[in-house]
Design an enzyme around this catalytic site. Structure first.
Site, PDB file in Angstrom:
ATOM      1  N   ASP A  15      -5.495  -4.818 -11.297  1.00 55.46           N
ATOM      2  CA  ASP A  15      -4.773  -4.568 -10.041  1.00 55.46           C
ATOM      3  C   ASP A  15      -4.031  -5.812  -9.535  1.00 55.46           C
ATOM      4  OD1 ASP A  15      -4.074  -3.880  -7.411  1.00 55.46           O
ATOM      5  OD2 ASP A  15      -6.155  -3.826  -6.686  1.00 55.46           O
ATOM      6  N   HIS A  37      -7.687  -5.060  -1.568  1.00 58.30           N
ATOM      7  CA  HIS A  37      -7.320  -5.563  -2.892  1.00 58.30           C
ATOM      8  C   HIS A  37      -7.716  -7.030  -3.069  1.00 58.30           C
ATOM      9  CE1 HIS A  37      -4.922  -1.979  -3.869  1.00 58.30           C
ATOM     10  NE2 HIS A  37      -4.646  -1.961  -2.582  1.00 58.30           N
TER      11      HIS A  37
END
Ligand code: ZN
Ligand code: ZN
Length: 559
Positions: A199, A373
């Site tokens: 990611d 994140h």
């Protein structure tokens, strides 16, 4: 089982999420079978007028529908699961994911009437399971929706790890930590990890992303600071830990809580019923009941964190909500960050909340939001832990992918083993890893209301209409002589304001009259020629007089 057409090699086909935030989707192919990993949507930009959603291009999956074994859901965010109901129109396949991911994704699939085209199969944390010829293991990760997974695939080409969306929250609200031990074990087992997909959303952000539990601390401080005000808190309805923390902080300060907005009500009801969150029944009110309580005794949790014009928060701010009007008695907390494309809507709502007299708290004024994140240090941590032979940054705009690639090199992955891929690229892994660029269609698929996908042509027309407007000229002519019987009448939207441009419009009508007379003189009394003449001369006139190029539509009728 179907024959092996890919020479036993393992392939990854990227359909979305590489070069943009959203519509995450790739195919993992082993023994000619396809496992679709996530199927997300993207929110439209300002230059996509009238578009509701953007999806991956499903052409490749449609054309290979019989090879699709299953869909695997890493977590239930819209940018990973929002395209499922659309994909199921084209293919029939089971969907694997955590019980919570499936429960969150289910509503949309059911609403689209696609539930009978799939089977929802729940998998457990740490579980290892074969899906067709593909051996998978589900690794728990922390993120801004509970019960997300990273996935390890044990393929003929070796172990491939996909992180999904993640952060390394060391003190997660539910105590379910990212399983670092399992990731480390995978890195040691069977010759290590061939390929890591990770990611990249926060690859530009230095340091560590703070723990989700810090938001609980910030919320408790706010409740202490404003004991007499009503609280209205908005966040993503899928961010159940955020919702739970806000509710628990409110309850601890003697408040009752109410949930407003369809997805908030649905998700919270589902999560409470199935024990995913702990919000005691005695503290929950129906929204109608809140009017009977003093402002300091109430906290409303609602949808609208992205400034969606018809959402609960926007309606409350505009005094158009049935039960809640924002007033100077309110503290409104926006416990979210605008995702790309939504910034202007969010700032409009913040403005109207101020106009309504409320105190507004958001992530730039107070730590009421943290990202889901991983930041740079966490990304490097995972790169160190996994020590992959090859690395492909995923989930992000091109610049995020580039920054993540640099982190990989800094973390010891050889530069020629770091591959920056884009949508439509295909990686084949056997002896090495080879990228074929733009090998499959991977353009945007635009969704427009219930019409479904619309073409680039329609979008180009809309953009042109929005920039230049439209001019329609209507004229009736005698079929034999070509003489004008009625008109020309000129109707315009977005070119000039007609009531104040009468002289200009009269000149335009004169140009059309002249061009039709000219066509008639040349003996060109057929429909098409006259129409073409009228359009050309009028377009030239408009350009010369006003320096605009609106869409000109001539309507020539014959009698
Ligand atoms: Zn995502
Ligand atoms: Zn996510």
């Amino acid at each position: 089982m179907s024959p092996v057409a890919t020479n036993g090699s393992t392939r990854i086909v990227f359909l979305g999420g590489l070069g943009e935030i959203g519509r995450n989707c790739f195919c993992l192919e082993v023994d000619d079978r396809i496992l679709v990993v996530d199927c997300g949507l993207m929110f439209p930009d300002a230059d996509m007028p009238g578009i509701d959603l953007v999806l991956p291009d499903f052409t490749y999956l449609r054309e290979n529908a019989e090879r699709v074994e299953a869909v695997l859901l890493t977590h239930a965010h819209e940018d990973h699961a929002g395209g499922l109901a659309f994909l199921l129109r084209d293919i029939e396949a089971p969907i694997y994911g955590s019980a919570l991911s499936l429960a969150l994704a289910r509503n949309r699939i059911e609403e689209a009437g696609m539930l009978d085209r799939t089977q929802l199969i729940a998998v457990e944390d740490g579980e290892r399971r074969r899906i067709g010829p593909i051996d998978c293991q589900f690794v728990p990760v922390t993120h801004s929706v509970p019960h997300g997974f990273a996935v390890a695939f044990f393929t003929p080409a070796g172990t491939i790890i996909h992180t999904g969306d993640f952060k390394l929250d060391l003190t997660p609200v539910d105590g379910r930590r990212t399983d670092l031990a399992l990731l480390g074990e995978l890195a040691r087992r069977d010759g290590g990890v061939r390929l890591l997909l990770s990611d990249s959303t926060n690859a530009e952000r230095p340091g560590f992303t703070p723990s989700e539990s810090t938001v609980g601390t910030a919320m408790r401080a706010l409740f202490r600071e404003h004991p007499d005000k009503r609280f209205i808190v908005t966040s993503f309805a899928s961010h159940l830990h955020r919702v739970e923390q806000v509710a628990q902080a409110a309850i601890a300060h003697g408040r009752k809580v109410a949930f407003v907005g369809r997805s908030m009500e649905q998700n919270v009801a589902m999560a409470r019923e199935r024990g995913f969150v702990d919000i005691p029944a005695y503290a929950v009110l129906d929204i109608e009941e809140t009017a009977r309580y003093a402002p300091g005794d109430v906290c409303i949790l609602c949808t609208g964190s992205q400034g969606e014009p018809m959402s609960a928060l926007s309606l409350m701010a505009a005094h158009e909500h049935k039960h809640v009007k924002v007033s100077p008695d309110d503290v409104v907390v926006i416990s979210a960050h605008a995702i790309p494309g939504n910034e202007s809507n969010v700032s409009r709502v913040i403005d109207s909340l101020h106009r309504a007299g409320a105190e507004v708290v958001h992530d730039r004024t107070s730590p009421v939001h943290v990202s889901g994140h991983a930041s740079q240090e966490e990304l490097k941590f995972v790169l160190n832990l996994v020590s992959p032979e090859w690395f492909v940054p995923v989930h992000g705009e091109y610049r995020h992918l580039v920054h993540h690639a640099r982190l990989a090199v800094d973390s010891g992955v050889p530069a020629d083993h770091v591959l920056i891929c884009e949508d439509g690229d295909v990686i084949t892994i056997d002896g090495g890893a080879e990228v074929e660029r733009r090998a499959v269609p991977a353009g945007y698929m635009y969704v427009d209301g219930i019409v479904g996908d619309i073409s680039h042509g329609v979008l180009r027309d809309r953009r042109m209409l929005s920039e230049e407007g439209v001019v329609v000229v209507i004229v009736t002519v005698d079929a034999v002589s070509g003489e004008i019987v009625t008109g020309p009448e000129i109707v315009t939207r977005g070119w000039v304001y007609a009531p104040e441009a009468e002289a200009l419009l009269e000149d335009a009508r004169q140009v059309v009259r002249a061009s039709i007379a000219e066509a008639a003189e040349e003996g060109a009394t057929d429909f098409d020629t006259m129409r073409r003449h009228a359009r050309k001369s009028l377009a030239r006139f408009i350009d010369e007089r006003t320096r605009r190029r609106p869409t000109v539509i001539p309507v020539v009728m014959e009698v």
